[in-house]
Write a protein that holds these residues in place. Structure first.
Motif, PDB file in Angstrom:
ATOM      1  N   PHE A 118       6.216  17.817 -20.414  1.00  0.00           N
ATOM      2  CA  PHE A 118       5.347  18.448 -19.415  1.00  0.00           C
ATOM      3  C   PHE A 118       4.409  17.427 -18.779  1.00  0.00           C
ATOM      4  N   LEU A 119       3.878  16.507 -19.600  1.00  0.00           N
ATOM      5  CA  LEU A 119       2.961  15.500 -19.077  1.00  0.00           C
ATOM      6  C   LEU A 119       3.657  14.586 -18.076  1.00  0.00           C
ATOM      7  N   SER A 120       4.879  14.149 -18.399  1.00  0.00           N
ATOM      8  CA  SER A 120       5.600  13.244 -17.496  1.00  0.00           C
ATOM      9  C   SER A 120       5.988  13.952 -16.206  1.00  0.00           C
ATOM     10  N   PHE A 121       6.408  15.202 -16.325  1.00  0.00           N
ATOM     11  CA  PHE A 121       6.769  15.951 -15.121  1.00  0.00           C
ATOM     12  C   PHE A 121       5.549  16.170 -14.226  1.00  0.00           C
ATOM     13  N   PHE A 122       4.415  16.506 -14.838  1.00  0.00           N
ATOM     14  CA  PHE A 122       3.179  16.701 -14.078  1.00  0.00           C
ATOM     15  C   PHE A 122       2.808  15.408 -13.352  1.00  0.00           C
ATOM     16  N   GLN A 163       0.453   0.758  -8.047  1.00  0.00           N
ATOM     17  CA  GLN A 163       1.609   1.044  -7.214  1.00  0.00           C
ATOM     18  C   GLN A 163       2.687   1.776  -8.018  1.00  0.00           C
ATOM     19  N   CYS A 164       3.250   2.804  -7.410  1.00  0.00           N
ATOM     20  CA  CYS A 164       4.286   3.586  -8.090  1.00  0.00           C
ATOM     21  C   CYS A 164       5.641   2.880  -8.091  1.00  0.00           C
ATOM     22  N   ASN A 165       5.880   2.009  -7.111  1.00  0.00           N
ATOM     23  CA  ASN A 165       7.217   1.456  -6.907  1.00  0.00           C
ATOM     24  C   ASN A 165       7.322  -0.026  -7.247  1.00  0.00           C
ATOM     25  N   THR A 166       6.301  -0.588  -7.908  1.00  0.00           N
ATOM     26  CA  THR A 166       6.372  -1.974  -8.358  1.00  0.00           C
ATOM     27  C   THR A 166       7.322  -2.059  -9.543  1.00  0.00           C
ATOM     28  N   ALA A 167       8.302  -2.945  -9.466  1.00  0.00           N
ATOM     29  CA  ALA A 167       9.340  -3.036 -10.493  1.00  0.00           C
ATOM     30  C   ALA A 167       8.990  -4.067 -11.553  1.00  0.00           C
ATOM     31  N   ASP A 168       9.404  -3.801 -12.790  1.00  0.00           N
ATOM     32  CA  ASP A 168       9.229  -4.778 -13.862  1.00  0.00           C
ATOM     33  C   ASP A 168      10.442  -5.703 -13.915  1.00  0.00           C
ATOM     34  N   GLY A 169      10.590  -6.452 -14.990  1.00  0.00           N
ATOM     35  CA  GLY A 169      11.673  -7.422 -15.076  1.00  0.00           C
ATOM     36  C   GLY A 169      13.054  -6.817 -15.019  1.00  0.00           C
ATOM     37  N   ARG A 170      13.171  -5.541 -15.337  1.00  0.00           N
ATOM     38  CA  ARG A 170      14.471  -4.865 -15.294  1.00  0.00           C
ATOM     39  C   ARG A 170      14.630  -3.994 -14.058  1.00  0.00           C
ATOM     40  N   GLY A 171      13.640  -4.066 -13.198  1.00  0.00           N
ATOM     41  CA  GLY A 171      13.715  -3.279 -11.979  1.00  0.00           C
ATOM     42  C   GLY A 171      13.212  -1.863 -12.118  1.00  0.00           C
ATOM     43  N   ASN A 172      12.696  -1.514 -13.300  1.00  0.00           N
ATOM     44  CA  ASN A 172      12.189  -0.165 -13.517  1.00  0.00           C
ATOM     45  C   ASN A 172      10.777  -0.021 -12.959  1.00  0.00           C
ATOM     46  N   THR A 173      10.532   1.077 -12.292  1.00  0.00           N
ATOM     47  CA  THR A 173       9.224   1.364 -11.725  1.00  0.00           C
ATOM     48  C   THR A 173       8.511   2.411 -12.572  1.00  0.00           C
ATOM     49  N   LEU A 174       7.301   2.746 -12.164  1.00  0.00           N
ATOM     50  CA  LEU A 174       6.583   3.836 -12.817  1.00  0.00           C
ATOM     51  C   LEU A 174       7.416   5.102 -12.814  1.00  0.00           C
ATOM     52  N   MET A 175       8.129   5.359 -11.717  1.00  0.00           N
ATOM     53  CA  MET A 175       8.923   6.581 -11.607  1.00  0.00           C
ATOM     54  C   MET A 175      10.061   6.595 -12.629  1.00  0.00           C
ATOM     55  N   HIS A 176      10.636   5.432 -12.920  1.00  0.00           N
ATOM     56  CA  HIS A 176      11.676   5.359 -13.952  1.00  0.00           C
ATOM     57  C   HIS A 176      11.103   5.714 -15.318  1.00  0.00           C
ATOM     58  N   HIS A 177       9.945   5.143 -15.639  1.00  0.00           N
ATOM     59  CA  HIS A 177       9.329   5.410 -16.936  1.00  0.00           C
ATOM     60  C   HIS A 177       8.983   6.889 -17.092  1.00  0.00           C
ATOM     61  N   LEU A 178       8.440   7.489 -16.043  1.00  0.00           N
ATOM     62  CA  LEU A 178       8.066   8.901 -16.118  1.00  0.00           C
ATOM     63  C   LEU A 178       9.299   9.796 -16.194  1.00  0.00           C
ATOM     64  N   ALA A 179      10.312   9.482 -15.400  1.00  0.00           N
ATOM     65  CA  ALA A 179      11.529  10.302 -15.398  1.00  0.00           C
ATOM     66  C   ALA A 179      12.222  10.251 -16.754  1.00  0.00           C
ATOM     67  N   LEU A 223       5.694  28.952  -7.143  1.00  0.00           N
ATOM     68  CA  LEU A 223       4.294  28.965  -7.578  1.00  0.00           C
ATOM     69  C   LEU A 223       4.182  29.454  -9.013  1.00  0.00           C
ATOM     70  N   ARG A 224       4.984  30.434  -9.384  1.00  0.00           N
ATOM     71  CA  ARG A 224       4.933  30.931 -10.759  1.00  0.00           C
ATOM     72  C   ARG A 224       5.358  29.834 -11.747  1.00  0.00           C
ATOM     73  N   ALA A 225       6.414  29.111 -11.392  1.00  0.00           N
ATOM     74  CA  ALA A 225       6.867  28.021 -12.256  1.00  0.00           C
ATOM     75  C   ALA A 225       5.816  26.915 -12.330  1.00  0.00           C
ATOM     76  N   SER A 226       5.163  26.616 -11.211  1.00  0.00           N
ATOM     77  CA  SER A 226       4.121  25.593 -11.191  1.00  0.00           C
ATOM     78  C   SER A 226       2.947  25.994 -12.073  1.00  0.00           C
ATOM     79  N   PHE A 227       2.551  27.242 -11.996  1.00  0.00           N
ATOM     80  CA  PHE A 227       1.432  27.739 -12.794  1.00  0.00           C
ATOM     81  C   PHE A 227       1.738  27.625 -14.285  1.00  0.00           C
ATOM     82  N   THR A 228       2.953  27.997 -14.676  1.00  0.00           N
ATOM     83  CA  THR A 228       3.353  27.911 -16.081  1.00  0.00           C
ATOM     84  C   THR A 228       3.371  26.465 -16.556  1.00  0.00           C
ATOM     85  N   SER A 229       3.907  25.574 -15.729  1.00  0.00           N
ATOM     86  CA  SER A 229       4.010  24.161 -16.092  1.00  0.00           C
ATOM     87  C   SER A 229       2.641  23.518 -16.239  1.00  0.00           C
ATOM     88  N   ILE A 230       1.736  23.767 -15.290  1.00  0.00           N
ATOM     89  CA  ILE A 230       0.406  23.152 -15.344  1.00  0.00           C
ATOM     90  C   ILE A 230      -0.399  23.701 -16.520  1.00  0.00           C
TER      91      ILE A 230
END
Length: 521
Positions: A270-274, A244-260, A481-488
């Motif tokens: 680049f890996l976290s943004f992808f 689950q992307c939105n399951t919170a840990d003890g501090r309320g942080n989710t996967l999205m917090h860690h990646l951001a 699309l150009r930015a996406s291609f460069t990022s990937i």
């Protein structure tokens, strides 16, 4: 009890190797057990001999497991592979040298694995490899996932903890998924593209109670750990398996917090943004606050946040368009491939499977293990999954136009060479770009055009007229699309570099105990 016999001398040697400090005591205890009939052996005597390292499992022993521990075979296997903390390594060293680790465990190896689990050695996670501080052997299940993956299902079935962490606080889920990703990468598979074996492994771990959404201890979620080490496809497989992307840990942080938060790290940006863009497809909520009221979106740099919002909007629009398109499709069409003479049977079968998955609650935008297996079955029959329809329509485009985006992406994963031009010089990228401004399915074509970049799609390839897929798009979409291609492209390069730096040959540990007996296992 005659210790001057061959068996007696071998027992003395084994106990000396197993525990030099109390070899005489261990020898007497084991000799007493081995010289007693099975009916006279008991859990108390096993405990006194030191066989039961994990007392909590006594109440869970089945009659079959108890019989193994009380048998001569079980006691001898314990002496060879469990009496010494690092002795379990010998089971893998012997098997690797004999090539047995590439197959499912034999009956003898299965017994040895069961004894290790029943005695509690599967929980060993801090056996030092040397006197150097912080250097430890991998736990039993972790080592198994790396060097003998065919044995892992049996080991978990015997009761090994699917949430076992290593001395460095890495959960089994991460070790096993990363090891499998490395194996298929060495065979030429892309680290960014899902593979059916990754889906199957994620499902296996989940079925044995592995925590896919949160770290079993304190740490980043498994999906984040995998992605930030370059194993993005393995991370996506965990999301598909139920993380689950939105399951919170003890501090309320989710996967999205860690990646951001990781977007700010130079090596992982680049890996976290992808991974954020992938997690959005699985319902990741960037606006969910933690206990301090901080949302993941607020952690993103300004240059990235606008791009993320555009991706979020595109996914939402594509999902709604897919549902709408499917609702307009007659329910009988996917079940009757002959309804359209221009639709090859394998394409109709993919659509049929996608519709059945949707009826079971699966997201139309996402691939699925059953879709991959279906596509692989067609490939094994010699069917070209990239073969265009008689009217020139690419199968990916046909599926996309009808809302079966997950099925279309599956074809991309199985037939990634999407830059091969047709007779008119146009590639699949041209066909998708041309449909971005056509009718109600423009949003779906736009979504699949961006998705195709991950599978090697190049929007810069010209057709015979010199037009590229980019040139067919409006200015705003062209920039996106150009930015996406460069990022990937950058993400793929970084992931490959990370994987290459970690590839190490399997070698026998220098401190592995020598086996006294040369008898086969």
């Amino acid at each position: 009890m005659n210790m001057n016999t061959t068996a007696g001398r071998e027992l003395i040697d084994c106990c000396q190797v197993a525990n030099p400090e109390r070899a005489a005591e261990l020898t007497f205890g084991m000799a007493t057990l081995l010289c007693s009939s099975m009916r006279d052996r008991s859990l108390v005597r096993l405990r006194d001999a030191g066989v039961l390292l994990d007392q909590t499992r006594l109440s869970d022993l089945s009659a079959e497991d108890l019989a193994l521990l009380l048998s001569d075979e079980g006691l001898q296997l314990w002496l060879r592979f469990a009496a010494l903390p690092s002795a379990y390594l010998g089971l893998f060293v012997d098997s690797i040298m004999n090539g047995a680790s590439c197959t499912e465990p034999s009956a003898a190896i299965a017994c040895a694995l069961r004894v290790l689990v029943l005695s509690g050695r599967d929980k060993t996670n801090n056996v030092a490899t040397s006197e150097a501080p912080g250097s430890f052997h991998l736990p039993l299940a972790h080592l198994c996932s790396q060097v003998a993956p065919k044995w892992l299902p049996s080991l978990l079935k015997f009761g090994a903890d699917a949430n076992q962490v290593s001395a460095k606080n890495v959960p089994l889920v991460v070790t096993a998924m990363a090891a499998q990703a490395d194996r298929i990468h060495r065979d030429g598979h892309d680290l960014l593209i899902p593979h059916t074996s990754l889906y199957q492994l994620g499902t296996l771990l989940r079925s044995h109670g592995a925590q896919l959404s949160q770290h079993p201890g304190e740490g980043a979620p498994p999906v984040s750990l995998l992605a930030l080490n370059g194993y993005c496809a393995a991370a996506e497989a965990l999301l598909s398996a139920g993380a689950q992307c939105n399951t919170a840990d003890g501090r309320g942080n989710t996967l999205m917090h860690h990646l951001a938060a990781a977007v700010h790290l130079k090596r992982q940006s680049f890996l976290s943004f992808f991974m954020i863009t992938l997690a959005l497809r699985f319902g990741g909520d960037l606006d969910q606050p933690n206990h301090d009221g901080v949302a993941a979106f607020s952690l993103l740099p300004g240059s990235v946040s606008q791009y993320v919002r555009m991706s979020q909007k595109m996914i939402a629009l594509a999902r709604e368009a897919a549902r709408r398109s499917l609702s307009l499709t007659p329910s009988t069409q996917p079940l009757a491939p002959s309804a359209e003479s221009n639709v090859p049977p394998f394409v109709a079968a993919m659509a049929r499977q996608a519709r059945q998955l949707h009826a079971q609650g699966h997201d139309l935008l996402l691939p699925h293990e059953s879709l991959l297996q279906l596509g692989i079955s067609f490939q094994r029959r010699g069917i070209d999954l990239g073969q265009r329809h008689p009217d020139g329509t690419p199968p990916v485009l046909w599926l996309t136009q009808r809302g079966y985006c997950g099925a279309a992406e599956t074809l991309l994963a199985l037939n990634p060479n999407i830059n091969v031009p047709a007779q008119d010089g146009n590639t699949l990228m041209h066909a998708l770009a041309a449909n971005v401004q056509v009718g109600d399915n423009a949003v779906l074509a736009d979504h699949m055009l961006t998705t195709a970049l991950r599978y090697g799609g190049n929007p810069h390839h010209p057709n015979r007229s010199g037009q590229t897929a980019l040139s067919l798009l409006p200015d705003e979409r062209r920039r996106f699309l150009r930015a996406s291609f460069t990022s990937i492209s950058a993400t793929r390069t970084i992931a490959q570099r990370m994987a290459a730096s970690r590839l190490q040959p399997i070698t026998q540990p220098s401190d592995a105990p020598m086996r006294h007996s040369v008898a086969p296992l």
